[in-house]
Write an enzyme that holds these catalytic residues in place. Structure first.
Site, short mmCIF file in Angstrom:
data_model
loop_
_atom_site.label_atom_id
_atom_site.label_comp_id
_atom_site.label_asym_id
_atom_site.label_seq_id
_atom_site.Cartn_x
_atom_site.Cartn_y
_atom_site.Cartn_z
N CYS A 102 0.83 -1.20 0.00
CA CYS A 102 0.00 0.00 0.00
C CYS A 102 0.87 1.26 0.00
O CYS A 102 1.50 1.58 -1.00
CB CYS A 102 -0.97 -0.05 1.18
SG CYS A 102 -2.34 1.10 1.06
N HIS A 103 0.93 1.99 1.11
CA HIS A 103 1.76 3.18 1.22
C HIS A 103 3.17 2.85 1.73
O HIS A 103 4.00 3.74 1.88
CB HIS A 103 1.11 4.21 2.16
CG HIS A 103 -0.06 4.91 1.55
ND1 HIS A 103 -1.31 4.32 1.46
CD2 HIS A 103 -0.19 6.13 0.99
CE1 HIS A 103 -2.15 5.16 0.88
NE2 HIS A 103 -1.50 6.26 0.59
#
Length: 171
Positions: free
Chosen positions: A103-104
């Site tokens: 994800c991030h």
């Protein structure tokens, strides 16, 4: 079995930590959580998971670990403001040790300037950042680059992320 450094602070995406950590531990790997200070409790952004931190960043060295795990959520963005976490992540990439970022999570690797020429993915909102960092972004559930870097986009990709991370730890 591998000893996996896990960089984590408040506002991590709950399932992006809990599900991979459980998958790693279920087959015998050790997951060590690292934040500013040992004993801190960090909370997931969904309010589901609370994690007690095992080690402070000043108490660990990359050489003490076999792999690095960076869950997503807001945690990677908060951690990359602190050079100690950036340098820690960079050391794994430079040493070609396994790195798992979902994800991030790649935000830490962007700040560490370690994505140039690498195949990778991440959450769609950081696609342009990853491209500016020199990554070859692929919009797919999991990307494995040079038998070292495993990246995924969202919680929906966790099964593929876990599968490829575990495969890399076996080799």
């Amino acid at each position: 079995m591998a000893r996996i450094a896990t960089l984590l602070t408040d506002m991590f995406e709950d399932s992006e930590y809990t599900e991979p950590a459980k998958a790693y531990q279920d087959v015998g790997h050790e997951v060590v959580t690292i934040e500013k200070e040992a004993g801190n409790e960090v909370k997931g952004k969904q309010g589901v998971a609370t994690v007690k931190i095992d080690k402070g960043i000043d108490d660990v060295k990359p050489e003490d670990f076999d792999a690095l795990f960076i869950p997503g959520g807001f945690s990677p963005d908060l951690l990359r403001a602190d050079d100690r976490f950036v340098q820690f992540a960079k050391a794994f990439m430079d040493a070609k040790k396994p790195v798992f970022a979902i994800c991030h999570g790649p935000q830490l690797l962007i700040t560490a300037k370690t994505l140039e020429g690498r195949d990778a993915t991440g959450y769609k909102s950081i696609k342009v950042d990853m491209e500016y960092a020199g990554a070859k972004y692929a919009d797919q559930e999991v990307v494995v680059c040079q038998k070292q870097l495993v990246t995924s986009r969202t919680p929906d990709d966790i099964p593929a992320f876990n599968r490829e991370s575990l495969k890399l730890l076996e080799s």
